[in-house]
Design an enzyme around this catalytic site. Structure first.
Site, short mmCIF file in Angstrom:
data_model
loop_
_atom_site.label_atom_id
_atom_site.label_comp_id
_atom_site.label_asym_id
_atom_site.label_seq_id
_atom_site.Cartn_x
_atom_site.Cartn_y
_atom_site.Cartn_z
N GLY A 92 0.82 -1.21 0.00
CA GLY A 92 0.00 0.00 0.00
C GLY A 92 0.86 1.26 0.00
CG ASN A 93 4.94 0.95 1.22
OD1 ASN A 93 4.46 -0.17 1.08
ND2 ASN A 93 6.18 1.22 0.96
CE LYS A 110 -6.31 -6.73 3.11
NZ LYS A 110 -4.88 -6.75 3.41
CE LYS A 148 1.23 -6.24 -1.37
NZ LYS A 148 1.29 -6.22 0.05
CE LYS A 164 4.35 -6.95 3.78
NZ LYS A 164 3.23 -6.74 2.85
P1 ADP Z 1 2.16 -3.49 2.86
O1 ADP Z 1 1.23 -2.38 2.56
O2 ADP Z 1 3.48 -3.34 2.20
O3 ADP Z 1 1.55 -4.86 2.68
P2 ADP Z 1 1.98 -3.98 5.74
O4 ADP Z 1 1.72 -2.86 6.67
O5 ADP Z 1 0.88 -4.93 5.47
O6 ADP Z 1 2.53 -3.32 4.40
O7 ADP Z 1 3.25 -4.83 6.24
C1 ADP Z 1 4.48 -4.22 6.54
C2 ADP Z 1 4.56 -3.95 8.03
O8 ADP Z 1 4.69 -5.17 8.74
C3 ADP Z 1 5.77 -3.16 8.48
O9 ADP Z 1 5.59 -1.78 8.35
C4 ADP Z 1 5.93 -3.60 9.95
O10 ADP Z 1 5.43 -2.61 10.83
C5 ADP Z 1 5.04 -4.83 10.08
N1 ADP Z 1 5.65 -5.98 10.72
C6 ADP Z 1 5.01 -6.79 11.59
N2 ADP Z 1 5.78 -7.78 12.02
C7 ADP Z 1 6.99 -7.61 11.41
C8 ADP Z 1 8.22 -8.35 11.43
N3 ADP Z 1 8.36 -9.44 12.19
N4 ADP Z 1 9.24 -7.92 10.66
C9 ADP Z 1 9.10 -6.82 9.89
N5 ADP Z 1 7.96 -6.07 9.84
C10 ADP Z 1 6.90 -6.47 10.57
MG MG Z 2 -0.15 -5.63 3.77
#
Ligand code: ADP
Ligand code: MG
Length: 330
Positions: free
Chosen positions: A20-21, A140, A229, A291
């Site tokens: 999303g970023n 979600k 996604k 992820k």
């Molecule tokens: P995107 O929009 O890229 O899918 P998300 O917010 O869903 O982003 O996922 C990325 C976020 O996951 C990071 O900003 C971080 O705060 C969070 N996160 C949670 N657990 C972890 C972890 N173990 N290692 C790294 N990031 C993590």
């Molecule tokens: Mg995400």
């Protein structure tokens, strides 16, 4: 399917999952200008890949945008009596809007560099299972962040919605159902494969895909849910037999003990180790969890490796110098 070079990095087929970023910086208003600037920035990194010979298929999230779209329908009903559309149609709206914006930005960036690849987004349905455990509880997070005052009002207006507090980012968000993607719609499968083989840069499964279920084995109907996604990206990467699944986000890598003094970055890890960390709860569900899970599933389904990286460090991550790379056990 056309022959793919497996020995050289050139010609490697990548599925890039944009977080999303890539469209929306946290804390910034979701204006067209802001989102477009972010997409143009992401497009420069994507064009670098294309320029260096990678073949690219793109998928993207829609967390902030689907929330905004649902609120627009909500406001339209309150202010003008316009009947709102169901969530699956709203997901399709975000696929269209964001896909269009990527097409514009990436195509312009490629043309600027003298590259002439066609960029085309596809409305993609993704089949889910009504018996999925994930169909029971909304987990979600989507849409805007609310502060403590705002959330009282929103809760009153929507007593049927579920909300959760995001500690890391400090705000309340709506939660929706997010079932596992089973497979991409059959018609879309053929179209995506044909387009990829013809050299087109395809954008597919945007926002996790439009969630549909099959009734009586043939009739597809949309449901009120938003698929993750990253998990849908795995289905796409497996379908087109991509070499690598590349998940781009706003952190450099996946960490164990994330946010603790003992925090440790994961570099190259085997799927079984990633699975162990996932089971230990090292990766938050709804963010890093899917992820890592998508990466594990991809390599278990025959993919070579899955990379989790920060957008701007992608080239380094592909070279194993940054990010987290998940590889098969053997
Ligand atoms: P995107 O929009 O890229 O899918 P998300 O917010 O869903 O982003 O996922 C990325 C976020 O996951 C990071 O900003 C971080 O705060 C969070 N996160 C949670 N657990 C972890 C972890 N173990 N290692 C790294 N990031 C993590
Ligand atoms: Mg995400």
């Amino acid at each position: 399917m056309s022959q793919r070079k497996r020995t050289s990095r050139k010609g490697e087929l990548l599925v890039i999952a944009l977080g999303g970023n890539a469209f929306h910086r946290h804390g910034e208003k979701g204006t067209f200008e802001n989102q477009n600037r972010q997409i143009r920035n992401a497009s420069r990194h994507l064009a670098d890949l294309v320029e260096s010979g990678y073949r690219v298929v793109i998928t993207h999230g829609n967390g902030p945008q689907i929330g905004d779209t649902l609120l627009r329908h909500d406001a339209g009903q309150k202010m003008y009596g316009i009947p709102p559309f169901p969530m699956d149609v709203c997901v399709a709206e975000t696929q269209g809007a964001l896909g269009y914006m990527i097409q514009l930005a990436l195509r312009s960036e490629l043309k600027r560099r003298g590259l002439d690849q066609v960029v085309l987004s596809t409305l993609t349905r993704v089949l889910v299972d009504t018996n999925d455990e994930e169909m029971r509880t909304p987990k979600k997070p989507i849409g805007p962040f609310y502060n403590h005052n705002q959330i009282q009002k929103v809760r009153k207006e929507h007593p049927d919605y579920t909300f959760a507090y995001d500690k890391a980012r400090g705000g309340w968000r709506r939660l929706v159902l997010s079932p596992n993607p089973m497979r991409i719609g059959i018609a879309e499968q053929s179209a995506i494969k044909l387009l990829v083989d013809s050299g087109c840069i395809v954008i597919a499964c945007g926002g996790g895909g439009i969630p549909v279920i099959e009734e009586k084995g043939w009739h597809a109907i949309g449901i009120e849910a938003v698929i993750d996604k990253d998990l849908a990206g795995e289905r796409l990467a497996t379908l087109i037999r991509a070499d690598r699944l590349v998940i781009l986000t706003d952190v450099e890598a996946a960490y164990v003990d994330y946010g603790k003094p003992s925090q440790r970055k994961l570099g190259l890890i085997r799927a079984s180790d990633a699975e162990r960390f996932l089971k230990e709860g090292q990766f938050a569900s709804g963010s890093m969890g899917p992820k890592v899970l998508a990466g594990i599933r991809f390599v278990q389904n025959g993919g070579k490796s899955a990379v989790i990286s920060e957008l701007t460090k992608m080239m380094n991550a592909l070279g194993g110098r940054s990010g987290t790379t998940i590889i098969p056990d053997s």
